[in-house]
Motif scaffolding. Structure first.
Motif, PDB file in Angstrom:
ATOM      1  N   ARG A 124      -4.692  -3.045   0.287  1.00 32.05           N
ATOM      2  CA  ARG A 124      -5.467  -2.512  -0.997  1.00 32.05           C
ATOM      3  C   ARG A 124      -6.723  -3.795  -0.918  1.00 32.05           C
ATOM      4  O   ARG A 124      -6.458  -4.838  -1.088  1.00 32.05           O
ATOM      5  CB  ARG A 124      -4.973  -2.262  -2.134  1.00 32.05           C
ATOM      6  N   ASN A 173       0.723  -1.289  -0.026  1.00 33.68           N
ATOM      7  CA  ASN A 173       0.101  -0.008  -0.009  1.00 33.68           C
ATOM      8  C   ASN A 173       0.766   1.278  -0.061  1.00 33.68           C
ATOM      9  O   ASN A 173       0.696   2.121  -0.843  1.00 33.68           O
ATOM     10  CB  ASN A 173      -1.142   0.015   0.942  1.00 33.68           C
ATOM     11  N   PHE A 174       1.754   1.449   1.146  1.00 26.26           N
ATOM     12  CA  PHE A 174       2.444   2.565   1.164  1.00 26.26           C
ATOM     13  C   PHE A 174       4.027   1.977   1.445  1.00 26.26           C
ATOM     14  O   PHE A 174       4.136   1.527   2.389  1.00 26.26           O
ATOM     15  CB  PHE A 174       2.159   3.586   2.142  1.00 26.26           C
ATOM     16  N   GLU A 203       5.654   1.677   4.905  1.00 28.47           N
ATOM     17  CA  GLU A 203       5.593   2.898   5.425  1.00 28.47           C
ATOM     18  C   GLU A 203       4.335   2.830   6.266  1.00 28.47           C
ATOM     19  O   GLU A 203       3.235   2.450   5.622  1.00 28.47           O
ATOM     20  CB  GLU A 203       5.264   3.964   4.325  1.00 28.47           C
ATOM     21  N   LYS A 235       2.647   4.175  -3.536  1.00 31.92           N
ATOM     22  CA  LYS A 235       1.625   5.103  -2.990  1.00 31.92           C
ATOM     23  C   LYS A 235       0.277   4.450  -3.265  1.00 31.92           C
ATOM     24  O   LYS A 235       0.208   4.291  -4.368  1.00 31.92           O
ATOM     25  CB  LYS A 235       1.792   6.590  -3.351  1.00 31.92           C
ATOM     26  N   ASN A 236      -0.689   4.367  -2.347  1.00 29.82           N
ATOM     27  CA  ASN A 236      -1.830   3.770  -2.576  1.00 29.82           C
ATOM     28  C   ASN A 236      -1.970   2.519  -3.390  1.00 29.82           C
ATOM     29  O   ASN A 236      -2.805   2.401  -4.349  1.00 29.82           O
ATOM     30  CB  ASN A 236      -2.849   4.979  -3.166  1.00 29.82           C
ATOM     31  N   LYS A 274       1.452   4.678   8.528  1.00 33.97           N
ATOM     32  CA  LYS A 274       0.968   6.048   8.710  1.00 33.97           C
ATOM     33  C   LYS A 274       0.078   6.028   9.766  1.00 33.97           C
ATOM     34  O   LYS A 274      -1.010   5.344  10.066  1.00 33.97           O
ATOM     35  CB  LYS A 274      -0.229   6.196   7.312  1.00 33.97           C
ATOM     36  N   GLY A 313      -2.097   6.766  12.652  1.00 28.35           N
ATOM     37  CA  GLY A 313      -3.688   7.083  12.676  1.00 28.35           C
ATOM     38  C   GLY A 313      -4.253   7.046  11.350  1.00 28.35           C
ATOM     39  O   GLY A 313      -5.286   7.428  10.952  1.00 28.35           O
ATOM     40  N   GLY A 314      -3.571   6.309  10.260  1.00 31.20           N
ATOM     41  CA  GLY A 314      -3.887   5.966   9.060  1.00 31.20           C
ATOM     42  C   GLY A 314      -4.572   4.526   8.757  1.00 31.20           C
ATOM     43  O   GLY A 314      -4.317   3.531   9.546  1.00 31.20           O
ATOM     44  N   ASP A 315      -5.011   4.362   7.566  1.00 33.70           N
ATOM     45  CA  ASP A 315      -5.220   3.001   6.946  1.00 33.70           C
ATOM     46  C   ASP A 315      -3.783   2.115   6.527  1.00 33.70           C
ATOM     47  O   ASP A 315      -3.404   2.686   5.541  1.00 33.70           O
ATOM     48  CB  ASP A 315      -6.359   2.876   5.972  1.00 33.70           C
ATOM     49  N   ASN A 316      -3.637   1.456   7.366  1.00 36.11           N
ATOM     50  CA  ASN A 316      -2.223   0.563   6.897  1.00 36.11           C
ATOM     51  C   ASN A 316      -2.717  -0.653   6.236  1.00 36.11           C
ATOM     52  O   ASN A 316      -1.628  -1.582   6.422  1.00 36.11           O
ATOM     53  CB  ASN A 316      -1.285   0.579   8.141  1.00 36.11           C
TER      54      ASN A 316
END
Length: 110
Positions: A61, A25-26, A51, A96-97, A53, A55-58
């Motif tokens: 996909r 994903n990242f 990577e 990325k993404n 993140k 507080g993010g969605d890790n």
């Protein structure tokens, strides 16, 4: 040069690389060997840096579970570059993404 439209059109090695991008994903993939335009993922394996993140969605996909989907332009361009490289090493692919974003390849200046 072949034209790839969907994941089903890819070689198994290229399909696995797409899945790795989606799982990651990242992050970054360092020192990916390419032979005959196909990525080498096992011998030698590339160095993968995830990577996180905060507080993010890790998570990986959601497309990761799909066996067939249309390829985004970034994937088509990446595989066209692999075809041009043929045999060599990609120093870095930034993801990325779940998609390749940036690539560094060594060149010899003559």
């Amino acid at each position: 040069m072949a034209t790839f439209v969907s994941k089903a059109d890819l070689s198994p090695a290229r399909g696995r690389l797409v899945e790795l991008f989606q799982e990651l994903n990242f992050g970054r993939i360092h020192f990916l060997h390419v032979a005959g335009g196909d990525p080498i993922l096992l011998d030698p394996p590339p160095r993968v840096v995830r990577e996180i993140k905060l507080g993010g969605d890790n998570e990986c996909r959601r497309e990761r579970g799909l066996g067939h989907f249309l390829l985004k332009a970034q994937l088509v361009e990446l595989f066209e570059l692999f075809d041009r490289i043929g045999d060599g090493v990609v120093e870095l692919i930034e993801v990325k993404n779940g998609l390749p974003f940036r690539m560094l390849i060594p060149e010899i200046i003559s």
